[in-house]
Enzyme design. Structure first.
Site, PDB file in Angstrom:
ATOM      1  N   VAL A  13       0.697  -1.193  -0.005  1.00  0.00           N
ATOM      2  CA  VAL A  13      -0.087   0.056   0.051  1.00  0.00           C
ATOM      3  C   VAL A  13       1.011   1.226   0.021  1.00  0.00           C
ATOM      4  CG1 VAL A  13      -1.828  -1.147   1.338  1.00  0.00           C
ATOM      5  CG2 VAL A  13      -0.326  -0.059   2.608  1.00  0.00           C
ATOM      6  N   THR A  46       6.599   2.298   2.959  1.00  0.00           N
ATOM      7  CA  THR A  46       8.048   2.709   2.760  1.00  0.00           C
ATOM      8  C   THR A  46       8.242   3.899   1.771  1.00  0.00           C
ATOM      9  OG1 THR A  46       8.460   0.345   3.137  1.00  0.00           O
ATOM     10  CG2 THR A  46      10.128   1.841   2.460  1.00  0.00           C
ATOM     11  N   SER A  86     -15.274 -12.336  14.665  1.00  0.00           N
ATOM     12  CA  SER A  86     -16.454 -11.665  13.859  1.00  0.00           C
ATOM     13  C   SER A  86     -17.118 -12.762  12.855  1.00  0.00           C
ATOM     14  CB  SER A  86     -15.491 -10.595  12.978  1.00  0.00           C
ATOM     15  OG  SER A  86     -14.641 -11.420  12.197  1.00  0.00           O
ATOM     16  N   LYS A 122     -12.754  -5.115   5.475  1.00  0.00           N
ATOM     17  CA  LYS A 122     -13.734  -6.009   5.354  1.00  0.00           C
ATOM     18  C   LYS A 122     -14.667  -5.711   4.225  1.00  0.00           C
ATOM     19  CE  LYS A 122     -13.255  -8.203   9.818  1.00  0.00           C
ATOM     20  NZ  LYS A 122     -14.335  -8.363  11.160  1.00  0.00           N
TER      21      LYS A 122
END
Length: 804
Positions: A346, A349, A683, A726
């Site tokens: 994503v 760094t 969950s 999710k």
């Protein structure tokens, strides 16, 4: 008889030694049980554990056992006194030890001038030997050799000479005292000569050492004279002193450096200690004490840099701009400590590198993955061979300034073992109230890290110690939506891969449909790393076709002039069909297109370390004895959720038209596919309960809806974590409706607008609400008198399976 090794026992001498061999112990015990007399003979080779009679010298000593003590390790320490020489006539072995027939020799010598002269000579030579030798006590030995018995004198001297075993055995085998004294006199002459030579050599070495010290002193004096005359070059120590003065060290560090320099000046240049001191001074001078990067505090410029390097990530960009705004208002603020948490790919760094670029600071990166030695952070003490400062100060030396952007990559992957806990060592580094006086074991002086902008990255938070997490400001990077991935591919990934593969816009063009195809059917990830790989894969295939086409053109035109224009090749347009042609069949398909409503199959939402995912939970019923089976490598928490769902179902069985004792005659099998992958977490509670209820009532579950939430035994739906990941996973898989806990409604601002606008979200408080939404039709509220029997439940279940 007992064979002995590495020692020769002489008559008239008290000798201690240790007995360990089993045969020797037996011989000793046999002697102790009798008249305490034992015959001791030396074996030829000391390395032989069990010598044969022919491997033992035939001449030995008859001895009395004076004392024996058994030690804790099983060995026996024995003290013997030699009595007389003896020669072995025959040897027999009895019960594991030797018994020897020995002839004893005793000589009496008449006194006379020859004997007196020989005795005096040996006595004088031994006194001279005792003075020269450091291994013999002079006073004790001189007293011991005073006597009238020449045989005793010869044996006493023989026992105390530093001779080889073979030479001592030779003296033992000379039975005549006169001959023995003559041989001893010859040996004493040789040994005294050796000791004199050793003393001469030692004196010469000492004189050479004194000469070297004298030369060193004179050389130093010459240097001082030349310095006074102004003829000598600037010394190395003067240069070091000047560097220390101008380094900008703290008072403590400056005093330590000057003291070390003074020690270094007084050391010989070639000594090992001087190398250690010099390395220490070099490191003190290498770390930055006062040099700083000139920081860019222009907010528009920083915003422009961040926008040009990254698409989206609005919250992170806002936080960085807020940090820069504070830097403009406060003259000397403390460094910030951020922690980017998110799945791989994503941009954690690269975001740190952009921050360094936007602020005009140096960027250094330290990977902490797999680090398990506390000395990697704080360094080794200088007493160790090859000691170095810790990685923190090594990176500060690499940066060369006091205020770099310091990235601590993979902070969640540090380990702990017997070498210490590196995460605990980081507590001091990442605490703004402490890191201005960070202490490295090697430098052993306080170093200021308060100006450093620390950025940590992690995939998960649960492996980071709570104390360390408390010192950092956590910023979550949850992943990208399809629209964001599309924009990232168009603005960043495609241009980068075209450059890396040497293609131009005239040779290849990516259309929106092609990028959509890559995102939708060839990748399933939170980041964009796999998307970049697939783009690179397409570019490589196109590059190969371009090279092949150019090669065919050049082969067809062998006489082509060098300056003639190359033939133009057709541009490759990458659309959806071209992607399928180049990359093969689709790796992922939209589940909503080929999935029907089924009994006992429910789509759940899960959080993983690489982003969100969906999990199908299946339940089946069969005749049995009320056993609940869970498979799919479920963790303890998920198994407890299944038990809670069963308790809720049993408490509501009368409303669902089930007999009170249905669970006694039915077995329920709960399975979550991909059984090789471990799964755990609370969950999945409402997902499990919906699957079981669907299987028992034979009402299909809607396939176009996903759900997540923790369940209680009373049917309440509790909030869960990772909602953003999710919902993004559900959106990625083509699901447009979701059931969520009502308490998670507060997390809606974190959900991307495209996901919220494209999905219908149901917020529920109880399991009853879940069933009304998730099941294809409502459960028939059967009257108590008209409840279904277990047989009818099984029959309906089989009919549903046939239908579907």
């Amino acid at each position: 008889m007992m064979p002995i090794r590495d020692v020769v026992i002489f008559p008239h001498m008290m000798t201690p030694f240790v007995v360990g061999r089993e045969s020797s112990v037996r011989a000793l015990e046999e002697a102790l049980a009798g008249d305490k007399k034992i015959f001791l003979a030396t074996q030829h080779d000391a390395s032989v554990d069990e010598p044969r009679p022919d491997e033992i010298f035939s001449v030995g000593t008859l001895a009395n056992i004076v004392q024996s003590v058994k030690q804790s390790d099983g060995n026996i320490k024995v003290l013997v006194e030699g009595v007389e020489r003896g020669k072995i006539l025959s040897v027999t072995e009895e019960e594991g030890y030797f018994r020897a027939t020995v002839k004893v020799f005793s000589y009496k010598v008449d006194a006379g001038p020859q004997l007196d002269a020989l005795t005096s000579r040996v006595t004088g030579l031994f006194e001279q030997y005792a003075k020269l030798s450091q291994n013999v006590n002079y006073d004790t030995m001189v007293a011991a050799i005073r006597g009238d018995d020449p045989g005793k004198l010869a044996d006493t001297v023989s026992a105390n000479l530093q001779l080889a075993i073979e030479e001592k055995q030779e003296l033992l085998e000379i039975f005549d005292p006169i001959d023995r004294l003559t041989r001893i006199a010859e040996m004493l002459d040789i040994e005294i000569e050796k000791l004199n030579v050793d003393r001469t050599i030692q004196g010469r070495v000492k004189r050479q050492m004194e000469k070297a010290q004298k030369e060193y002193y004179l050389n130093e004096k010459i240097k001082a004279i030349q310095k006074e005359l102004g003829r000598g070059e600037k010394s190395e120590f003067d240069e070091l002193k000047k560097k220390i003065e101008t380094a900008g060290m703290t008072k403590d560090a400056h005093e330590k450096a000057m003291a070390e320099l003074k020690r270094l000046e007084n050391m010989p240049p070639m000594s090992a200690e001087s190398t250690v001191s010099r390395n220490y001074l070099d490191w003190l001078l290498a770390v930055p004490w006062k040099k700083k990067s000139k920081e860019i505090r222009d907010l528009p410029h920083a915003q422009e840099v961040l926008e040009s390097d990254h698409y989206g990530l609005d919250k992170i960009k806002e936080r960085i701009l807020e940090f820069l705004a504070v830097r403009r208002l406060v003259k000397d603020p403390k460094g910030s400590i951020l922690c980017f948490v998110g799945p791989p790919g994503v941009g954690k760094t690269s975001l740190g590198m952009s921050i360094a670029k936007a602020t005009g600071r140096k960027f250094v990166r330290l990977s902490l993955g797999g680090v398990r030695d506390e000395a990697e952070i704080r360094g080794h003490r200088r007493t160790y061979i090859g000691a170095l400062p810790g990685q923190v100060l090594q990176m500060m030396k690499k940066a060369g300034v006091r205020n770099p952007v310091f990235m601590l990559d993979e902070i969640d992957k540090m380990s702990t073992d017997f070498r210490g806990d590196p995460s605990s060592a980081l507590l001091e580094v990442l605490d703004p109230e402490q890191n201005f006086m960070f202490m490295d074991h090697y430098l052993d002086v306080e170093y200021d890290l308060s100006q450093v902008f620390f950025i940590a990255t992690a995939n998960v938070m649960h492996t980071i110690p709570a104390a360390l997490m408390d010192r950092m400001e956590v910023i979550r990077l949850s992943g990208y939506t399809e629209l964001e991935k599309k924009e990232i591919a168009k603005k960043f990934l495609v241009p980068k891969q075209l450059k890396d593969t040497g293609l131009s816009g005239e040779q290849i063009q990516f259309e929106d449909t092609g990028i959509d195809e890559l995102i939708g059917h060839y990748t399933r990830e939170a980041g964009v790393r796999n998307l970049e790989r697939e783009v690179s894969n397409i570019c490589r295939k196109v590059a190969r076709s371009v090279v092949n086409a150019q090669g065919e053109t050049s082969n067809k035109q062998p006489g082509k002039q060098p300056g003639k224009k190359k033939q133009t090749l057709a541009k490759t347009v990458v659309n959806a069909s071209k992607v399928n042609e180049l990359l093969g069949p689709q790796k992922f398909r939209d589940q909503e297109r080929d999935k029907q409503n089924e009994v006992g199959a429910t789509t759940g939402l899960a959080w993983t370390e690489v982003g969100g995912s969906i999990l199908t939970t299946e339940a089946a019923i069969m005749e049995g004895r009320g056993k609940l089976t869970t498979t799919g490598k479920l963790g303890d928490v998920m198994q407890e959720s299944a038990q809670a769902a069963m308790s809720y179902l049993r408490s509501r069985s009368h409303i669902m038209g089930l007999p009170k004792d249905f669970y006694r005659h039915l077995d329920i099998h709960l399975h979550v596919p991909e059984g090789a992958i471990p799964k755990d977490g609370p969950s999945a509670g409402i997902t499990i309960a919906t699957s079981i209820i669907s299987a028992l009532t034979s009402i299909p579950v809607r396939a176009d809806i996903a759900m997540t939430g923790e369940i209680t035994v009373r049917g309440r739906v509790l909030p869960i974590g990772g909602l953003k990941e999710k919902l993004m996973a559900a959106h990625r898989y083509g699901i447009r409706e979701a059931i969520l806990p009502a308490d998670n409604e507060k997390d809606l601002p974190d959900i991307p607008e495209i996901v919220k606008n494209d999905m219908k979200l149901h917020f529920v408080k109880s399991m009853d609400e879940v069933l009304k939404i998730a099941l294809e039709r409502e459960i028939e509220m059967t009257a108590l008198a008209g409840m279904l029997s277990v047989a009818e439940i099984i029959a309906r279940s089989r009919e549903e399976k046939v239908t579907h």
